[in-house]
Design a protein around this motif. Structure first.
Motif, PDB file in Angstrom:
ATOM      1  N   GLU A   3       0.815  -1.201   0.000  1.00 21.19           N
ATOM      2  CA  GLU A   3       0.000   0.000   0.000  1.00 21.19           C
ATOM      3  C   GLU A   3       0.847   1.247   0.000  1.00 21.19           C
ATOM      4  O   GLU A   3       0.530   2.239  -0.608  1.00 21.19           O
ATOM      5  CB  GLU A   3      -0.944  -0.013   1.201  1.00 21.19           C
ATOM      6  CG  GLU A   3      -2.042  -1.055   1.060  1.00 21.19           C
ATOM      7  CD  GLU A   3      -2.948  -1.056   2.253  1.00 21.19           C
ATOM      8  OE1 GLU A   3      -3.278   0.032   2.744  1.00 21.19           O
ATOM      9  OE2 GLU A   3      -3.324  -2.134   2.704  1.00 21.19           O
ATOM     10  N   LYS A   4       2.003   1.189   0.721  1.00 23.89           N
ATOM     11  CA  LYS A   4       2.846   2.371   0.792  1.00 23.89           C
ATOM     12  C   LYS A   4       3.494   2.657  -0.550  1.00 23.89           C
ATOM     13  O   LYS A   4       3.662   3.770  -0.966  1.00 23.89           O
ATOM     14  CB  LYS A   4       3.926   2.161   1.859  1.00 23.89           C
ATOM     15  CG  LYS A   4       4.404   3.442   2.466  1.00 23.89           C
ATOM     16  CD  LYS A   4       5.205   3.155   3.694  1.00 23.89           C
ATOM     17  CE  LYS A   4       5.558   4.453   4.375  1.00 23.89           C
ATOM     18  NZ  LYS A   4       6.324   4.228   5.569  1.00 23.89           N
ATOM     19  N   THR A   7       1.375   4.318  -4.029  1.00 26.03           N
ATOM     20  CA  THR A   7       0.858   5.667  -4.205  1.00 26.03           C
ATOM     21  C   THR A   7       1.020   6.127  -5.648  1.00 26.03           C
ATOM     22  O   THR A   7       0.359   7.035  -6.097  1.00 26.03           O
ATOM     23  CB  THR A   7       1.590   6.654  -3.278  1.00 26.03           C
ATOM     24  OG1 THR A   7       2.999   6.511  -3.466  1.00 26.03           O
ATOM     25  CG2 THR A   7       1.230   6.376  -1.839  1.00 26.03           C
ATOM     26  N   LYS A 166     -11.932   2.677  -4.300  1.00 27.65           N
ATOM     27  CA  LYS A 166     -11.896   2.216  -2.914  1.00 27.65           C
ATOM     28  C   LYS A 166     -11.122   0.903  -2.749  1.00 27.65           C
ATOM     29  O   LYS A 166     -10.918   0.433  -1.637  1.00 27.65           O
ATOM     30  CB  LYS A 166     -13.321   2.045  -2.383  1.00 27.65           C
ATOM     31  CG  LYS A 166     -14.036   3.383  -2.192  1.00 27.65           C
ATOM     32  CD  LYS A 166     -15.484   3.196  -1.776  1.00 27.65           C
ATOM     33  CE  LYS A 166     -16.196   4.537  -1.639  1.00 27.65           C
ATOM     34  NZ  LYS A 166     -17.633   4.370  -1.349  1.00 27.65           N
ATOM     35  N   LEU A 167     -10.708   0.307  -3.870  1.00 23.78           N
ATOM     36  CA  LEU A 167      -9.929  -0.932  -3.793  1.00 23.78           C
ATOM     37  C   LEU A 167      -8.519  -0.649  -3.284  1.00 23.78           C
ATOM     38  O   LEU A 167      -8.013   0.465  -3.410  1.00 23.78           O
ATOM     39  CB  LEU A 167      -9.849  -1.588  -5.180  1.00 23.78           C
ATOM     40  CG  LEU A 167     -11.163  -2.027  -5.821  1.00 23.78           C
ATOM     41  CD1 LEU A 167     -10.914  -2.487  -7.256  1.00 23.78           C
ATOM     42  CD2 LEU A 167     -11.831  -3.137  -5.012  1.00 23.78           C
ATOM     43  N   GLN A 168      -7.887  -1.667  -2.718  1.00 26.55           N
ATOM     44  CA  GLN A 168      -6.484  -1.561  -2.308  1.00 26.55           C
ATOM     45  C   GLN A 168      -5.599  -2.111  -3.425  1.00 26.55           C
ATOM     46  O   GLN A 168      -5.893  -3.156  -3.996  1.00 26.55           O
ATOM     47  CB  GLN A 168      -6.249  -2.354  -1.015  1.00 26.55           C
ATOM     48  CG  GLN A 168      -6.923  -1.751   0.200  1.00 26.55           C
ATOM     49  CD  GLN A 168      -6.617  -2.537   1.462  1.00 26.55           C
ATOM     50  OE1 GLN A 168      -6.370  -3.739   1.395  1.00 26.55           O
ATOM     51  NE2 GLN A 168      -6.626  -1.863   2.600  1.00 26.55           N
ATOM     52  N   PHE A 169      -4.517  -1.368  -3.729  1.00 24.88           N
ATOM     53  CA  PHE A 169      -3.642  -1.751  -4.833  1.00 24.88           C
ATOM     54  C   PHE A 169      -2.261  -2.102  -4.281  1.00 24.88           C
ATOM     55  O   PHE A 169      -1.533  -1.227  -3.825  1.00 24.88           O
ATOM     56  CB  PHE A 169      -3.547  -0.620  -5.858  1.00 24.88           C
ATOM     57  CG  PHE A 169      -4.881  -0.240  -6.446  1.00 24.88           C
ATOM     58  CD1 PHE A 169      -5.414  -0.960  -7.501  1.00 24.88           C
ATOM     59  CD2 PHE A 169      -5.614   0.826  -5.924  1.00 24.88           C
ATOM     60  CE1 PHE A 169      -6.643  -0.631  -8.033  1.00 24.88           C
ATOM     61  CE2 PHE A 169      -6.843   1.160  -6.449  1.00 24.88           C
ATOM     62  CZ  PHE A 169      -7.362   0.425  -7.513  1.00 24.88           C
ATOM     63  N   CYS A 170      -1.938  -3.397  -4.335  1.00 20.91           N
ATOM     64  CA  CYS A 170      -0.638  -3.813  -3.802  1.00 20.91           C
ATOM     65  C   CYS A 170      -0.065  -5.031  -4.502  1.00 20.91           C
ATOM     66  O   CYS A 170       0.966  -5.541  -4.107  1.00 20.91           O
ATOM     67  CB  CYS A 170      -0.741  -4.072  -2.301  1.00 20.91           C
ATOM     68  SG  CYS A 170      -2.021  -5.257  -1.862  1.00 20.91           S
ATOM     69  N   SER A 189      -5.103  -4.873  -7.993  1.00 17.66           N
ATOM     70  CA  SER A 189      -5.743  -4.869  -6.676  1.00 17.66           C
ATOM     71  C   SER A 189      -5.492  -6.168  -5.925  1.00 17.66           C
ATOM     72  O   SER A 189      -5.507  -7.260  -6.501  1.00 17.66           O
ATOM     73  CB  SER A 189      -7.250  -4.651  -6.840  1.00 17.66           C
ATOM     74  OG  SER A 189      -7.888  -4.723  -5.585  1.00 17.66           O
ATOM     75  N   CYS A 190      -5.297  -6.017  -4.605  1.00 17.46           N
ATOM     76  CA  CYS A 190      -5.145  -7.199  -3.750  1.00 17.46           C
ATOM     77  C   CYS A 190      -6.388  -7.384  -2.873  1.00 17.46           C
ATOM     78  O   CYS A 190      -6.396  -8.200  -1.962  1.00 17.46           O
ATOM     79  CB  CYS A 190      -3.898  -7.068  -2.881  1.00 17.46           C
ATOM     80  SG  CYS A 190      -3.829  -5.534  -1.942  1.00 17.46           S
ATOM     81  N   SER A 191      -7.446  -6.591  -3.142  1.00 19.66           N
ATOM     82  CA  SER A 191      -8.699  -6.749  -2.390  1.00 19.66           C
ATOM     83  C   SER A 191      -9.747  -7.401  -3.296  1.00 19.66           C
ATOM     84  O   SER A 191      -9.498  -7.656  -4.478  1.00 19.66           O
ATOM     85  CB  SER A 191      -9.191  -5.387  -1.882  1.00 19.66           C
ATOM     86  OG  SER A 191      -9.243  -4.447  -2.936  1.00 19.66           O
ATOM     87  N   THR A 193     -12.470  -7.818  -5.827  1.00 22.10           N
ATOM     88  CA  THR A 193     -12.919  -6.969  -6.940  1.00 22.10           C
ATOM     89  C   THR A 193     -14.268  -7.399  -7.506  1.00 22.10           C
ATOM     90  O   THR A 193     -14.693  -6.914  -8.557  1.00 22.10           O
ATOM     91  CB  THR A 193     -11.884  -6.987  -8.081  1.00 22.10           C
ATOM     92  OG1 THR A 193     -11.748  -8.335  -8.565  1.00 22.10           O
ATOM     93  CG2 THR A 193     -10.527  -6.471  -7.615  1.00 22.10           C
TER      94      THR A 193
END
Length: 310
Positions: A3-4, A7, A166-170, A189-191, A193
């Motif tokens: 996540e960091k 960006t 709103k998804l997390q991208f990692c 995305s790692c959440s 979908t």
């Protein structure tokens, strides 16, 4: 970790296109010429329709709206591609910029589907209901339909884009495409979908498949009406009023069907990227050319305007 670092995302343009470094300037020049011709062609149609008294029918009003949509679409995709072609085929943008590009791409594609549907309805009324055409397709109705098309396109896609944002991208920070389309974004995305994919399916049915069937039904009625005309000259004259629109619809939907029927995994993903070039770059270029070459009124007005200018 992910996540960091996520960006920003690195968009790799032309990956899989296998363009040698020595040819990148030629690719840049080609896309620049296409972009300039697309802008000039569509701006010419908008200008002619806006200022010519002979082009004030609903057909040309809708055509000008289609030209605006084509300018938005090509401006959303091509400038970044031009930049990337000069900077070692890569371009680093934030994930929010990538999602913003997807939003405008999706909204303009949706708008194009709706505009083509409205234009087919206009041709249906003009050919199948000629006596009632001016009463049914009046100035007020034209504006109402256009406002609905623009509002539906940009509002519904905004809601969908909010879900995507709103998804997390990692998973990765590399997009193997030349612009930020939905599937490449979701692969980052790692959440979960599933909701975003469900929304995309529903929107595709409502704003692509249903309009396509409406266009098909309209042209079935149009063709039946044309064959009922006794003279061959009369048939040709009537068919010429909708041949440009039918050509544009065939190219647009034919390309989209090919893109979404081809599996997006393995080597076929490269084919999908090539086909994506057609409906994001080539179709906005072809639309004004097709309408200009196949429309006598538009050619006459364009010729007069050019002669006046020089």
């Amino acid at each position: 970790m992910g996540e960091k670092n996520m960006t920003v995302t690195t968009v790799i343009l032309f990956e899989g296109f296998h363009i040698p470094e020595k040819n990148t300037f030629l690719v840049f020049l080609l896309f620049l010429i296409i972009y300039c011709i697309t802008l000039c062609g569509n701006l010419l149609i908008i200008t002619l329709v806006s200022y010519s008294k002979t082009l004030q029918s609903p057909m040309y009003f809708f055509l000008a709206q289609l030209a605006v949509s084509d300018i938005l679409l090509t401006t959303d995709v091509l400038p970044n591609t031009l930049h990337a072609a000069l900077v070692e085929n890569t371009m680093i943008v934030s994930i929010s910029d990538c999602i913003a590009q997807f939003y405008f791409f999706a909204a303009t594609e949706t708008l194009e589907c709706l505009l083509l549907t409205v234009m087919s309805y206009d041709r249906y009324l003009a050919i199948c209901k000629p006596l009632h055409y001016t009463l049914l397709m009046n100035h007020q109705l034209c504006w109402i339909m256009i406002i609905i098309c623009w509002t539906l396109s940009f509002v519904t896609e905004f809601v969908h884009t909010l879900t995507v944002s709103k998804l997390q991208f990692c998973n990765s920070n590399v997009i193997d495409h030349f612009f930020c389309d939905l599937d490449p974004i979701l692969q980052l995305s790692c959440s979960d979908t599933s909701i975003a994919q469900l929304e995309a399916t529903v929107l595709s049915v409502v704003f692509a498949i249903i309009p396509f069937f409406v266009i098909i039904v309209s042209y079935v009625y149009i063709i039946v009406t044309i064959f009922e005309i006794p003279s061959i000259t009369g048939r040709q004259k009537v068919f010429s009023t909708c041949s440009s629109h039918l050509t544009v619809v065939s190219i647009f939907y034919g390309t989209i069907v090919c893109v979404y029927l081809v599996p997006s995994r393995g080597q076929s993903w490269n084919i999908t990227k090539y086909l994506s070039l057609l409906y994001t770059v080539v179709i906005p270029l072809l639309n004004p050319i097709i309408y200009s070459l196949r429309n006598k009124d538009l050619k006459k007005v364009a010729g007069k305007t050019i002669r006046k200018f020089f």
